[in-house]
Design a protein around this motif. Structure first.
Motif, mmCIF file in Angstrom:
data_model
loop_
_atom_site.group_PDB
_atom_site.id
_atom_site.type_symbol
_atom_site.label_atom_id
_atom_site.label_comp_id
_atom_site.label_asym_id
_atom_site.label_seq_id
_atom_site.Cartn_x
_atom_site.Cartn_y
_atom_site.Cartn_z
ATOM 1 N N LYS A 101 71.871 -70.339 -46.781
ATOM 2 C CA LYS A 101 72.336 -70.404 -48.165
ATOM 3 C C LYS A 101 73.238 -69.184 -48.360
ATOM 4 N N ILE A 102 74.423 -69.425 -48.919
ATOM 5 C CA ILE A 102 75.448 -68.401 -49.100
ATOM 6 C C ILE A 102 75.575 -68.079 -50.586
ATOM 7 N N ASP A 103 75.770 -66.802 -50.892
ATOM 8 C CA ASP A 103 76.026 -66.393 -52.273
ATOM 9 C C ASP A 103 77.415 -66.896 -52.658
ATOM 10 N N PRO A 104 77.530 -67.741 -53.692
ATOM 11 C CA PRO A 104 78.847 -68.274 -54.067
ATOM 12 C C PRO A 104 79.830 -67.196 -54.529
ATOM 13 N N ASN A 105 79.323 -66.074 -55.011
ATOM 14 C CA ASN A 105 80.196 -64.994 -55.478
ATOM 15 C C ASN A 105 80.564 -64.017 -54.369
ATOM 16 N N ASP A 106 79.774 -63.980 -53.292
ATOM 17 C CA ASP A 106 80.019 -63.068 -52.179
ATOM 18 C C ASP A 106 79.608 -63.759 -50.882
ATOM 19 N N PRO A 107 80.543 -64.426 -50.202
ATOM 20 C CA PRO A 107 80.203 -65.188 -48.996
ATOM 21 C C PRO A 107 79.633 -64.332 -47.858
ATOM 22 N N GLN A 108 79.702 -63.024 -47.961
ATOM 23 C CA GLN A 108 79.128 -62.167 -46.919
ATOM 24 C C GLN A 108 77.610 -62.046 -47.065
ATOM 25 N N ARG A 109 77.079 -62.392 -48.236
ATOM 26 C CA ARG A 109 75.633 -62.358 -48.464
ATOM 27 C C ARG A 109 75.062 -63.735 -48.172
ATOM 28 N N PHE A 110 73.997 -63.769 -47.377
ATOM 29 C CA PHE A 110 73.405 -65.051 -47.006
ATOM 30 C C PHE A 110 71.931 -64.860 -46.707
ATOM 31 N N VAL A 111 71.233 -65.983 -46.637
ATOM 32 C CA VAL A 111 69.836 -66.000 -46.219
ATOM 33 C C VAL A 111 69.674 -67.178 -45.259
ATOM 34 N N VAL A 112 68.945 -66.938 -44.170
ATOM 35 C CA VAL A 112 68.700 -67.983 -43.184
ATOM 36 C C VAL A 112 67.432 -68.725 -43.567
ATOM 37 N N LEU A 113 67.502 -70.052 -43.609
ATOM 38 C CA LEU A 113 66.341 -70.872 -43.958
ATOM 39 C C LEU A 113 65.587 -71.345 -42.719
ATOM 40 N N GLY A 114 66.263 -71.415 -41.590
ATOM 41 C CA GLY A 114 65.634 -71.866 -40.352
ATOM 42 C C GLY A 114 66.633 -72.606 -39.498
ATOM 43 N N PRO A 115 66.197 -73.096 -38.347
ATOM 44 C CA PRO A 115 67.118 -73.815 -37.470
ATOM 45 C C PRO A 115 67.467 -75.197 -38.025
ATOM 46 N N VAL A 116 68.640 -75.697 -37.651
ATOM 47 C CA VAL A 116 69.062 -77.036 -38.072
ATOM 48 C C VAL A 116 68.216 -78.079 -37.363
ATOM 49 N N ASP A 117 67.994 -77.891 -36.066
ATOM 50 C CA ASP A 117 67.252 -78.853 -35.261
ATOM 51 C C ASP A 117 65.840 -78.346 -34.988
#
Length: 177
Positions: A101-117
């Motif tokens: 999930k990416i911060d819409p106001n700052d694309p450099q800020r993110f959080v990983v939710l887990g692997p896709v597969d």
């Protein structure tokens, strides 16, 4: 009176610093939760992963180079330093795709939710066999024992296998050289 105030000064300063540190961690946690709930969904691919010499709570810290694909934004890359187990992925290596999930106001800020597969092997034997170059879809070991040893070391570092399992599999890989 002045001596009583001076005697309490270290306690007051310690308390103030403690509340400041606790406040920072609560704020950071709230920001992460906000990003998990309201961030823009996307995908990140690990392009490079290098273990640093740092450890936090006995877990190694890694330098990652990630490539992000987010709807409405051009593909971009970002370097990031994190513990691997914070990302809830069983196996992390270059090429692994992660839900983010990416911060819409700052694309450099993110959080990983887990692997896709899904990454869970059927058993620890399947995981060890995969580290040695075997998988259910392949029956021939690759010609790169160095990668197999690196994968095996990574599993040991992330406490996925025991020291005995590591030593046994390492000896098996080295005997094929």
């Amino acid at each position: 009176m002045l001596t009583a105030v001076l005697a309490m000064l270290p306690f007051l300063l310690f308390s103030l610093v403690g509340f400041g540190v606790a406040g920072y961690f609560f704020y950071a946690h709230a920001q992460t939760q906000r990003l998990r709930e309201h961030g823009t969904a996307g995908e990140a691919t690990i392009l490079r992963m290098e273990r640093t010499s740092m450890r936090i709570n006995k877990s190694y810290v890694y330098d990652f180079l990630l490539e992000f694909k987010v709807p409405g934004l051009p593909t971009y890359r970002r370097q990031h330093r994190s513990r691997a187990h914070d990302w809830k992925a069983f196996i992390l290596e270059p090429g692994v795709r992660l839900k983010v999930k990416i911060d819409p106001n700052d694309p450099q800020r993110f959080v990983v939710l887990g692997p896709v597969d899904e990454q869970r092997p059927q058993s620890i034997q399947a995981l060890i066999a995969g580290a040695a170059g075997f998988s259910e879809s392949r029956t021939v070991a690759p010609s790169d024992p160095v990668k197999a040893l690196k994968d095996l070391q990574s599993m040991l570092d992330n406490e996925l296998i025991t020291q005995d399992e590591y030593a046994r599999k390492k000896a098996e890989i080295l005997s094929r050289l």
